[in-house]
Design a protein around this motif. Structure first.
Motif, PDB file in Angstrom:
ATOM      1  N   ASP A 138     -23.324 -23.594   8.274  1.00  0.00           N
ATOM      2  CA  ASP A 138     -21.894 -23.333   8.079  1.00  0.00           C
ATOM      3  C   ASP A 138     -21.416 -22.130   8.881  1.00  0.00           C
ATOM      4  O   ASP A 138     -20.254 -22.067   9.279  1.00  0.00           O
ATOM      5  CB  ASP A 138     -21.569 -23.132   6.599  1.00  0.00           C
ATOM      6  N   LYS A 174     -12.626 -24.827   9.208  1.00  0.00           N
ATOM      7  CA  LYS A 174     -13.366 -25.053   7.959  1.00  0.00           C
ATOM      8  C   LYS A 174     -12.721 -24.360   6.770  1.00  0.00           C
ATOM      9  O   LYS A 174     -12.778 -24.876   5.651  1.00  0.00           O
ATOM     10  CB  LYS A 174     -14.834 -24.675   8.104  1.00  0.00           C
ATOM     11  N   ASP A 175     -12.064 -23.217   6.975  1.00  0.00           N
ATOM     12  CA  ASP A 175     -11.419 -22.534   5.850  1.00  0.00           C
ATOM     13  C   ASP A 175     -10.213 -23.307   5.328  1.00  0.00           C
ATOM     14  O   ASP A 175      -9.876 -23.205   4.157  1.00  0.00           O
ATOM     15  CB  ASP A 175     -11.020 -21.099   6.233  1.00  0.00           C
ATOM     16  N   GLU A 199     -11.797 -25.993   2.805  1.00  0.00           N
ATOM     17  CA  GLU A 199     -12.849 -25.557   1.884  1.00  0.00           C
ATOM     18  C   GLU A 199     -12.599 -26.029   0.447  1.00  0.00           C
ATOM     19  O   GLU A 199     -13.524 -26.378  -0.275  1.00  0.00           O
ATOM     20  CB  GLU A 199     -13.020 -24.038   1.932  1.00  0.00           C
ATOM     21  N   LYS A 208     -14.215 -29.442  -0.638  1.00  0.00           N
ATOM     22  CA  LYS A 208     -15.676 -29.625  -0.577  1.00  0.00           C
ATOM     23  C   LYS A 208     -16.142 -30.497  -1.732  1.00  0.00           C
ATOM     24  O   LYS A 208     -15.767 -30.284  -2.886  1.00  0.00           O
ATOM     25  CB  LYS A 208     -16.365 -28.260  -0.624  1.00  0.00           C
TER      26      LYS A 208
END
Length: 110
Positions: A15, A60-61, A64, A67
């Protein structure tokens, strides 16, 4: 999308190397590949192909909060000329991106 160079990256650290995600479409002729793969040698005969990528990047943030399992709880659909051809959910992914990065970076810099 890999955000920094790495080699022999372990899945538990992968990650840290992911900048974000985008869409990639491989236009391989799977019907023709299936014919040559029946002999057990893999896709042995080269075919004309194309790949499209993007046009957007999701960091990716930004995702998040979605997930779920090995992926993210995000619905995916593919349409051709407005007709839906397939759908799925990213959380049904077989290998996580971390696992794929570990394999792809084995002895190879990404």
């Amino acid at each position: 999308i890999i955000g920094k160079q790495g080699k022999n990256i372990k899945a538990e650290n992968a990650d840290d190397y992911i900048f974000g995600y985008t869409i990639l479409n491989d236009f391989s002729a799977r019907d023709l590949q299936a014919q040559v793969m029946s002999v057990g040698l893999g896709p042995a005969k080269g075919k004309d192909f194309a790949t499209s990528i993007g046009p957007f990047i999701v960091t990716k943030d930004e995702i998040e909060g979605f997930k779920s399992g090995k992926g993210y709880d995000l619905k995916m659909t593919a349409k051709v000329n407005g007709k839906q051809m397939t759908s799925g959910n990213w959380n049904e992914i077989y290998y996580s991106f971390a696992e794929m990065i570990e394999r792809a970076s084995d002895s190879v810099p990404l």
